[in-house]
Structure formats: C-alpha cells, structure tokens
Design an enzyme around this catalytic site. Structure first.
Site, PDB file in Angstrom:
ATOM      1  N   GLU A 178      34.338  31.210  48.878  1.00  0.00           N
ATOM      2  CA  GLU A 178      33.222  31.696  48.047  1.00  0.00           C
ATOM      3  C   GLU A 178      32.852  30.762  46.897  1.00  0.00           C
ATOM      4  O   GLU A 178      31.800  30.930  46.298  1.00  0.00           O
ATOM      5  CB  GLU A 178      33.532  33.107  47.525  1.00  0.00           C
ATOM      6  CG  GLU A 178      34.559  33.126  46.434  1.00  0.00           C
ATOM      7  CD  GLU A 178      34.182  34.035  45.275  1.00  0.00           C
ATOM      8  OE1 GLU A 178      33.294  34.872  45.427  1.00  0.00           O
ATOM      9  OE2 GLU A 178      34.779  33.856  44.204  1.00  0.00           O
ATOM     10  N   ASN A 179      33.719  29.789  46.584  1.00  0.00           N
ATOM     11  CA  ASN A 179      33.403  28.826  45.517  1.00  0.00           C
ATOM     12  C   ASN A 179      33.199  27.415  46.064  1.00  0.00           C
ATOM     13  O   ASN A 179      33.203  26.442  45.306  1.00  0.00           O
ATOM     14  CB  ASN A 179      34.540  28.772  44.482  1.00  0.00           C
ATOM     15  CG  ASN A 179      34.872  30.102  43.865  1.00  0.00           C
ATOM     16  OD1 ASN A 179      36.006  30.561  43.939  1.00  0.00           O
ATOM     17  ND2 ASN A 179      33.886  30.742  43.262  1.00  0.00           N
TER      18      ASN A 179
ATOM     19  N   ASN B 142      32.803  37.729  45.203  1.00  0.00           N
ATOM     20  CA  ASN B 142      31.671  38.071  44.341  1.00  0.00           C
ATOM     21  C   ASN B 142      30.603  36.980  44.283  1.00  0.00           C
ATOM     22  O   ASN B 142      29.471  37.235  43.885  1.00  0.00           O
ATOM     23  CB  ASN B 142      32.158  38.392  42.914  1.00  0.00           C
ATOM     24  CG  ASN B 142      32.954  37.263  42.299  1.00  0.00           C
ATOM     25  OD1 ASN B 142      33.907  36.769  42.893  1.00  0.00           O
ATOM     26  ND2 ASN B 142      32.569  36.832  41.117  1.00  0.00           N
ATOM     27  N   HIS B 143      30.959  35.744  44.678  1.00  0.00           N
ATOM     28  CA  HIS B 143      29.964  34.655  44.681  1.00  0.00           C
ATOM     29  C   HIS B 143      29.303  34.459  46.051  1.00  0.00           C
ATOM     30  O   HIS B 143      28.594  33.458  46.251  1.00  0.00           O
ATOM     31  CB  HIS B 143      30.611  33.337  44.244  1.00  0.00           C
ATOM     32  CG  HIS B 143      30.975  33.310  42.793  1.00  0.00           C
ATOM     33  ND1 HIS B 143      30.044  33.424  41.788  1.00  0.00           N
ATOM     34  CD2 HIS B 143      32.173  33.188  42.167  1.00  0.00           C
ATOM     35  CE1 HIS B 143      30.656  33.381  40.608  1.00  0.00           C
ATOM     36  NE2 HIS B 143      31.946  33.243  40.820  1.00  0.00           N
TER      37      HIS B 143
ATOM     38  N   HIS C 265      39.642  40.443  47.088  1.00  0.00           N
ATOM     39  CA  HIS C 265      39.063  39.560  46.074  1.00  0.00           C
ATOM     40  C   HIS C 265      38.846  40.385  44.811  1.00  0.00           C
ATOM     41  O   HIS C 265      37.882  41.157  44.724  1.00  0.00           O
ATOM     42  CB  HIS C 265      37.749  38.998  46.616  1.00  0.00           C
ATOM     43  CG  HIS C 265      37.261  37.816  45.856  1.00  0.00           C
ATOM     44  ND1 HIS C 265      37.736  36.550  46.077  1.00  0.00           N
ATOM     45  CD2 HIS C 265      36.358  37.713  44.849  1.00  0.00           C
ATOM     46  CE1 HIS C 265      37.133  35.701  45.260  1.00  0.00           C
ATOM     47  NE2 HIS C 265      36.289  36.385  44.490  1.00  0.00           N
TER      48      HIS C 265
ATOM     49  N   HIS D 119      42.219  32.559  40.824  1.00  0.00           N
ATOM     50  CA  HIS D 119      42.441  31.111  40.932  1.00  0.00           C
ATOM     51  C   HIS D 119      43.823  30.652  40.444  1.00  0.00           C
ATOM     52  O   HIS D 119      44.086  29.463  40.421  1.00  0.00           O
ATOM     53  CB  HIS D 119      41.355  30.310  40.198  1.00  0.00           C
ATOM     54  CG  HIS D 119      40.001  30.405  40.839  1.00  0.00           C
ATOM     55  ND1 HIS D 119      39.027  29.449  40.653  1.00  0.00           N
ATOM     56  CD2 HIS D 119      39.468  31.328  41.672  1.00  0.00           C
ATOM     57  CE1 HIS D 119      37.939  29.797  41.319  1.00  0.00           C
ATOM     58  NE2 HIS D 119      38.192  30.938  41.953  1.00  0.00           N
TER      59      HIS D 119
HETATM   60 FE   FE2 Z   1      35.542  35.216  42.883  1.00  0.00          FE
END
Ligand code: FE2
Length: 264
Positions: free
Chosen positions: A39-40, A67-68, A150, A177
């Site tokens: 997602e990042n 969420n991204h 997540h 992270h």
């Molecule tokens: Fe996230």
C-alpha cells in the site's frame, strides 16, 4: 508449507531493497508462497500497475493493501482485474477490488484476507465481524489462511489475533512500519505478530523524509511527504504451517539492514 510475509514496502527505496533481498530470501528459506503489503509502494502512497507487475515478476505471489489503497488513482484501472491483490475487506459493499483471494503457487494454496482497523483510522465496517464471516467461510474449503490486519492500535491488533486463534493460520499486522517483538503461536495454533515492520529507508521517519515530517509536527501546517532515500531496512516474517491442520508450527521474524546483512 512455508509462508513469507513482507511488511509495508515504502517507495523506491523499499522496492530496491525488495529486489535486492528476495533472491537471497528465496534460496535461504525456500518459502512456498510470498505475500507482501504494497500500500506504500508508489512514492509512499498506493501502488501502480507497473509496480505490482514488478513485484509479481520478482516472485511475490500476492499483495495486500490498507488505508492508502486508493491514494494512487491508477489502482481503479486495474484492481478489478488483478486476482492476486486484496484491499481491506471491511470497506463498504460495492468498493472496487476484493477483500480476500486464494493464492496458488507450486501446488500450494493460501487464502489471504486483508482487514483494516478502526482505531485512529477511517471508520470502516467492523473488522471483527468481517473476519468472522470471511474466515469461517474460507475454512470450509481452505486450510491455510493468512490475515493481514492493517491497523494502528496495538490493542486492536492483539485482539484480532485472539479473535482468530484456531481459525486463521496466521494473523500479521501491518501499517505501523515498526517490527514488533511479540511473535507467538497462540494456543489454538495461529501464528501472530502485531506488526511485521517495513521495507524502506531507515534514515527517514517510517520511510519518509525526516524534514517534512518534523516540520508537520512542529508547525501543524500541511506538508508534502517524500519517500526517504538512504540505507534501507527490510522486515518480514516467515511462518511454517502444518499441512495436516493448517495451523502454525513455527514463526520467525526477519530483519535485514543494508550493508550489514549476510546471508548464505
Ligand atoms: Fe497504512
């Protein structure tokens, strides 16, 4: 049955680390299935079709999000045609993409489920109820089930581990992270780790340039975050599953630092 799950891959620094380490991880641990949180992956926010394609070419079998998921608009063009990618299952009905899928590789099968927490994150549908519904229905046909939860709050993540103990083969957390040090096999056989950690720059703040993040904390003004370059760190978890029961036999955290990692 060995599953390698790789934490949030952040931007070009994370992608570079992934490309560099994957061949070594594959030869050292011989994972049957490799899943990564993507997602990042595109500049820290979302993922593109070409990045997903690279991941699959390098040996990733399935990608989870968070969420991204929607931050790079390109995803709307391919998510419905990509069976190897999952976004949080507790988005409202009708959301593009899928919340779970079954990954097949080398004669092995792993169902993967993506869920998002609601503490300090957008108020999606209840992840615990979504987990009940999805995991219980997957269990009718599939033994090996991975849940990527997540979420921000440690308590919500630990709660999900206990909630799914004995039902999912492994519940691993992403999003913060930072790799947590609480890897465990719960009493009913579910492998659990609160957060797998990230793949990306270790010279930034959660993979992003320090200066902008600090400016935001100090001024509270809107700031544009950039992916940090510099030396990377790589975090993943390896879980060994019992093909007879589908439950976990062993869980092992993996942490590699650029310039300091040695692998046979
Ligand atoms: Fe996230």
């Amino acid at each position: 049955m060995k599953v390698l799950f790789i934490g949030d891959i952040v931007g070009n620094t994370g992608r570079k680390a992934l490309k560099q380490t994957l061949p070594h991880l594959k030869s050292k641990y011989s994972p049957d299935i490799i899943i990564a949180n993507g997602e990042n992956a595109a500049a820290g926010r979302g993922i593109t079709a070409s990045i997903a394609k690279d991941f699959f070419e390098w040996g990733i079998h399935g990608i989870t999000m968070g969420n991204h998921t929607w931050d790079n608009k390109e995803i709307f063009e391919f998510i419905d045609d990509e069976p190897r990618m999952v976004r949080p299952a507790n988005y409202p009905p009708g959301t593009p993409g899928q919340g779970y899928t079954v990954i097949k590789a080398g004669g092995k099968e792993l169902a993967i489920v993506n869920l998002m927490g609601r503490t300090f994150l957008p108020p999606l549908d209840c992840p615990f109820r979504a987990a009940d519904q999805i995991v219980d229905s997957l269990r009718k046909k599939h033994k090996h089930i991975l849940v990527d939860f997540h979420a921000e709050a440690t308590s919500e993540k630990i709660a999900m581990g206990w909630h799914l103990d004995g039902r999912a083969s492994m519940v691993v957390g992403t999003h913060t992270h930072v790799q947590s040090n609480d890897d465990i096999i719960l009493p009913e056989g579910t492998a659990y780790l609160t957060d797998v950690g990230m793949v990306g720059s270790r010279e930034g703040i959660l993979g992003m340039e320090r200066e902008a993040v600090l400016r935001k904390f100090k001024t509270q003004l809107p700031v544009r975050f950039q992916v940090c370059e510099g030396k990377w760190h790589f975090h993943a978890v390896l879980v060994q599953l019992d093909p007879a029961t589908g439950m976990a036999k062993k869980i092992q955290k993996i942490r590699l630092l650029e310039d300091e990692w040695i692998m046979d």
